[in-house]
Design a protein around this motif. Structure first.
Motif, mmCIF file in Angstrom:
data_model
loop_
_atom_site.group_PDB
_atom_site.id
_atom_site.type_symbol
_atom_site.label_atom_id
_atom_site.label_comp_id
_atom_site.label_asym_id
_atom_site.label_seq_id
_atom_site.Cartn_x
_atom_site.Cartn_y
_atom_site.Cartn_z
ATOM 1 N N LEU A 1 0.833 -1.190 0.000
ATOM 2 C CA LEU A 1 0.000 0.000 0.000
ATOM 3 C C LEU A 1 0.870 1.243 0.000
ATOM 4 O O LEU A 1 1.928 1.287 0.608
ATOM 5 N N LEU A 2 0.399 2.263 -0.705
ATOM 6 C CA LEU A 2 1.131 3.527 -0.710
ATOM 7 C C LEU A 2 0.964 4.202 0.642
ATOM 8 O O LEU A 2 -0.143 4.333 1.139
ATOM 9 N N SER A 3 2.049 4.645 1.229
ATOM 10 C CA SER A 3 1.987 5.298 2.537
ATOM 11 C C SER A 3 1.959 6.801 2.395
ATOM 12 O O SER A 3 2.528 7.361 1.477
ATOM 13 N N MET A 4 1.297 7.462 3.329
ATOM 14 C CA MET A 4 1.219 8.916 3.286
ATOM 15 C C MET A 4 2.580 9.557 3.489
ATOM 16 O O MET A 4 2.872 10.621 2.966
ATOM 17 N N PRO B 1 13.548 -1.304 -4.640
ATOM 18 C CA PRO B 1 13.712 -2.734 -4.936
ATOM 19 C C PRO B 1 12.791 -3.636 -4.116
ATOM 20 O O PRO B 1 12.402 -4.715 -4.574
ATOM 21 N N ASN B 2 12.402 -3.188 -2.910
ATOM 22 C CA ASN B 2 11.506 -3.990 -2.074
ATOM 23 C C ASN B 2 10.035 -3.755 -2.391
ATOM 24 O O ASN B 2 9.162 -4.302 -1.736
ATOM 25 N N GLY B 3 9.752 -2.924 -3.402
ATOM 26 C CA GLY B 3 8.372 -2.700 -3.824
ATOM 27 C C GLY B 3 7.696 -1.503 -3.210
ATOM 28 O O GLY B 3 6.546 -1.207 -3.541
ATOM 29 N N LYS B 4 8.384 -0.758 -2.337
ATOM 30 C CA LYS B 4 7.791 0.420 -1.724
ATOM 31 C C LYS B 4 7.869 1.603 -2.692
ATOM 32 O O LYS B 4 8.838 1.736 -3.432
ATOM 33 N N PRO B 5 6.861 2.471 -2.675
ATOM 34 C CA PRO B 5 6.890 3.627 -3.581
ATOM 35 C C PRO B 5 8.007 4.595 -3.205
ATOM 36 O O PRO B 5 8.247 4.859 -2.031
#
Length: 653
Positions: A5-8, A618-622
Motif C-alpha cells: 500500500l502507498l503510505s502517506m 527494490p523492495n516494492g515500496k513507492p
C-alpha cells in the motif's frame, strides 16, 4: 503480497497543500459553532462532502460519542462547491478552491466538553492527487479556541492513513481532452459546409428566409432559430450516443479491441462512401415525413426545416459525423460525443445564419461545381488513413502481426500520395470533372500533402517520427531499420523474460512484462522499478516513449539504473485456467493478461488511465509520486532520480 500500500509518508515530504484552522465560538445559550477552515494552496482543490459513490474520496467528519454534548444538524460547508467534470471517474465532481469552512453546531452544558473525532479529506492539483488524509481532532467546544488543525490533534492517536490511492487524471486534463474534441468537431463542421449536399443549399436557404419574412428583422430571427435548431439536433445526437454507451463503455472503448475493430470497419465504409462507391442514405419515407412538418409555421416549422437539412444531407455528413463520433467515443470522455456534435453543428450553422443576416456576402461565395466532389473524396482518403490507426490497435492487442510499423507507414504513404496526385488533378474518379486549371488553395494543399509524405519516408528505415509517434505502431514492430531500434537489430536481453515474445520495449530496453517476475529481479539486483501501465491503443504512451524515453538522459537511466516492468492493460492474451479469477474491485471475471494488469492498476492505484508510471524501491515500496502523461523531460528525469536515490539509501541502511 501482490503489492504494498502507498503510505502517506511517501507523499508528506513532497506536498502539504491544505492548512487547517479549528475554531469554537458561542452562538447562543449552550450552543456553539465549531468550524473547520481549510486554506488550500493555489492550483489545488479539495473535494466536497457531497459526492456520488465511485469517485474520489469526499470530505467527511466522524464524531466520537459525546457524553456531555450533542450535535445539532449536519456539517455544512461554505462557500458552495464548484463543479467540474473529471474524466478519470466519468462523473461531475464537486470541489473547493482557495478556502472552505465546515461548520458543526454543538449543544453542551458542560464547559469542559470537547468535540473529538476524525476528519478525512482528499486534495488534488491539475497534475496529481494525494492520498486521502485523516486528522484526529480534539477541540474544546466552550470558549473561543483558534488552533492549527494539523497540530490540534490528540497526540496519542495522531496518525494519517492512506488507502491505496494515486494520481488520477485531473479535471484540467479532462478539459484539455474535451477542448480537443470540440475543436475537431468545429473543423469537421467547417469541412461539412463545403460538401456537395450542403454548400449548394446555402443560397436557397438564405433566399427562403429573406423572401418569406416580412421584415429584415424577422428574417434574421428566423435564421437564428434555424441555426439553433441545427445545434439542438446534432447535440441531441451526441447525447443519444452517450446514453446508449454509458460512461463505463466510453471509458473502456479506447482500449477495447472489439471497439477498435468496429471503428475500423465503420471508417472503411465511410471512406468508400465519400469516394463515391455508394451513398449512405436514410429511408425516403422518414425524410419526406419530416419535410412535410417543415411546412408548419413558426418555430416548429423552422426546427423541422433544420431537421430536414440534417436528413437530406446525411449522405454527405453521415461519414463525417460518424468519424467524429468514433473519435469522441474512443477518447473515453463522457461528454465527448455531445461536445463534438456541438462544435460540428456550431460551425455548420454559423454560415447559414451569417449569410441570412448579410445576404450580400453570397456574392463572394465561389460557385458550386466539381470542386465540391473533390472535397468529399479528399475527406474519404483521410478517413481511410485514420481507419488503419484503429486496425493496428486490434492487431497489437491480439498479436496478429499484420501491421508492422514500416508496413503501416507504407500504407499511409500510398494513401497520402494518392491524395496529392488527386489534388493535382492527375487522378480522377467517376463523379469528378476534369481539372483544366489548378486553383491556388488546391495547389497549397497538394504541396502540404507532399511535404507530409517526405516526412514519412524516413520512418520506413527506422526514423522515430516523433510528431506522429502516437498514431504509429510501436517502433519495436519495425521490420527493417537503419537505426538499431527494431527487431532487425540484435535481440534485446529481455527475450528470455516471461511474455517477451509478445512485447518489445522501445530502444531495446531490457524490460519485464510480468509484475511478479520483474519485482523479483529488482530485489535480486537491488535496482529500483519503473512500473509502466501502458496499452497497445494508448496514443499518449507512444508519445511518451518517442519524445521522453528516447531522450539520452532518460534512456540512460532506464537502461542502466532501472528494472522496467511494462504492463499492457489492453492485451488480449488469454490466461491459463489456473490464472483466471474474479476481481475483488469490479467483480468481473479476469481471463486475459490485459484484464489482469488493468485490475492490478485499479485495485492498487484506483485509476485506469494510461500512461501511468510508478517508481518503486527494490523492495516494492513507492519512492516517488506516480506520474501520468507529461512531456517535460527534466521533470521525468527528476522523477527517475528519486527512485535511484531511494534504492541507494536502502542499500546503505
Amino acid at each position: 503480497m501482490l503489492f504494498c500500500l502507498l503510505s502517506m509518508q511517501a507523499f508528506a515530504k513532497i506536498d502539504t497543500p491544505v492548512h487547517w484552522k479549528f475554531k469554537s465560538a458561542s452562538t447562543g445559550k449552550d450552543q456553539y459553532a465549531v468550524t473547520f477552515t481549510a486554506t488550500i494552496d493555489k492550483g489545488w482543490h479539495m473535494y466536497s462532502q457531497f459526492l456520488k459513490s465511485g469517485g474520489p474520496v469526499p470530505t467527511s467528519f466522524k464524531f466520537d460519542n459525546l457524553p456531555s454534548a450533542s450535535l445539532l444538524g449536519k456539517v455544512t460547508e461554505k462557500p458552495a462547491a464548484l463543479k467540474g467534470y473529471d474524466q478519470s471517474f466519468g462523473m461531475t465532481i464537486e470541489y473547493h478552491e482557495n478556502e472552505v469552512t465546515f461548520t458543526q453546531i454543538v449543544r453542551s452544558t458542560d464547559e469542559k466538553a470537547h468535540l473529538t473525532g476524525t476528519l478525512t479529506y482528499m486534495v488534488c492539483s491539475g497534475q496529481k492527487c494525494l492520498p486521502p488524509s485523516d486528522i484526529n481532532f480534539d477541540i474544546p467546544v466552550s470558549g473561543a479556541l483558534i488552533a492549527d488543525g494539523n497540530q490540534a490533534t490528540r497526540p496519542e492517536k495522531q496518525k494519517v492513513t492512506a488507502p491505496a490511492q494515486a494520481p488520477v487524471q485531473s479535471m484540467a486534463d479532462a478539459d484539455h481532452s474535451l477542448l480537443g474534441i470540440f475543436i475537431a468537431g468545429f473543423l469537421g463542421g467547417l469541412a461539412a459546409f463545403f460538401l456537395p449536399c450542403i454548400y449548394p443549399m446555402v443560397p436557397l436557404t438564405v433566399s427562403f428566409f429573406t423572401k418569406r419574412s416580412g421584415t429584415r428583422g424577422q428574417g434574421i430571427r428566423a435564421a437564428v432559430i434555424y441555426g439553433l435548431s441545427i445545434i439542438t439536433i446534432y447535440v441531441g445526437l451526441g447525447l443519444l450516443i452517450t446514453g446508449i454507451f454509458g460512461a463505463s463503455a466510453l471509458n473502456e472503448a479506447a482500449s477495447s479491441a472489439s471497439f477498435n475493430l468496429l471503428f475500423f470497419a465503420i471508417l472503411l465504409v465511410f471512406a468508400f462512401s465519400f469516394m463515391g462507391a455508394f451513398e449512405i442514405t436514410l429511408p425516403s419515407f422518414f425524410v419526406n415525413k419530416i419535410d412535410q412538418k417543415s411546412e408548419s409555421g413558426g418555430w416548429i416549422g423552422l426546427f423541422f426545416m433544420a431537421f430536414t437539412l440534417a436528413l437530406v444531407s446525411f449522405s454527405c455528413t453521415g461519414p463525417l459525423i460518424g468519424t467524429l463520433l468514433v473519435e469522441a467515443v474512443s477518447k473515453g470522455t463522457y461528454l465527448g460525443p455531445a461536445l463534438g456534435m456541438f462544435g460540428f453543428s456550431l460551425a455548420l450553422s454559423l454560415p447559414f445564419t451569417a449569410f441570412a443576416i448579410f445576404p450580400s456576402w453570397l456574392k463572394a461565395l465561389p460557385k458550386s461545381g466539381g470542386w465540391l466532389n473533390s472535397v468529399k473524396v479528399s475527406l474519404g482518403l483521410l478517413e481511410l488513413a485514420l481507419a488503419f490507426k484503429y486496425l493496428t490497435n486490434v492487431d497489437l492487442a491480439y498479436h496478429w502481426g499484420l501491421l508492422s510499423r514500416d508496413l503501416f507507414l507504407g500504407i499511409w504513404i500510398i494513401i497520402f500520395g494518392t491524395l496529392a496526385f488527386y489534388l493535382l488533378g492527375k487522378i480522377r474518379l467517376n463523379h469528378d470533372t476534369e481539372v483544366t486549371s489548378l486553383p491556388l488553395p488546391r495547389l497549397v494543399l497538394a504541396m502540404a500533402t507532399m511535404v507530409f509524405i517526405v516526412y514519412l519516408i524516413p520512418g520506413l528505415f527506422g526514423a522515430p517520427l516523433k510528431a506522429i509517434s502516437g498514431w504509429l505502431p510501436p517502433q519495436s514492430t519495425q521490420q527493417f531499420t537503419l537505426t538499431g531500434n527494431g527487431p532487425a537489430a540484435d535481440a534485446p536481453p529481455s527475450t528470455g523474460h516471461k511474455y517477451a515474445g509478445l512485447f518489445h520495449a522501445p530502444d531495446n530496453i531490457d524490460a519485464f512484462y510480468d509484475y511478479e517476475e520483474g519485482l523479483a529481479y529488482a530485489k535480486k539486483v537491488n535496482k529500483p522499478v519503473l512500473l509502466d501501465f501502458t496499452g497497445w491503443s494508448c496514443t499518449n504512451c507512444r508519445k511518451m516513449e518517442a519524445s521522453v524515453w528516447s531522450d539520452p538522459q532518460v534512456l540512460k537511466r532506464l537502461k542502466n539504473d532501472y528494472v522496467l516492468i511494462s504492463l499492457y492493460v489492453d492485451d488480449r492474451t488469454g490466461l491459463s485456467e489456473s490464472e483466471k479469477y474474479t476481481s475483488k474491485v469490479s467483480s468481473k471475471y479476469i481471463k486475459t493478461l490485459g484484464q489482469k494488469w488493468s485490475d492490478l492498476q485499479e485495485a492498487q492505484f484506483n485509476t485506469n488511465a494510461q500512461p501511468f508510471y510508478v517508481v518503486l524501491e527494490p523492495n516494492g515500496k513507492p519512492a516517488a509520486e506516480p506520474r501520468a502523461f507529461d512531456l517535460d523531460i527534466d521533470a521525468y528525469t527528476s522523477f527517475l532520480d528519486k527512485g535511484i536515490m531511494a534504492a541507494k539509501k536502502s542499500v546503505s541502511l
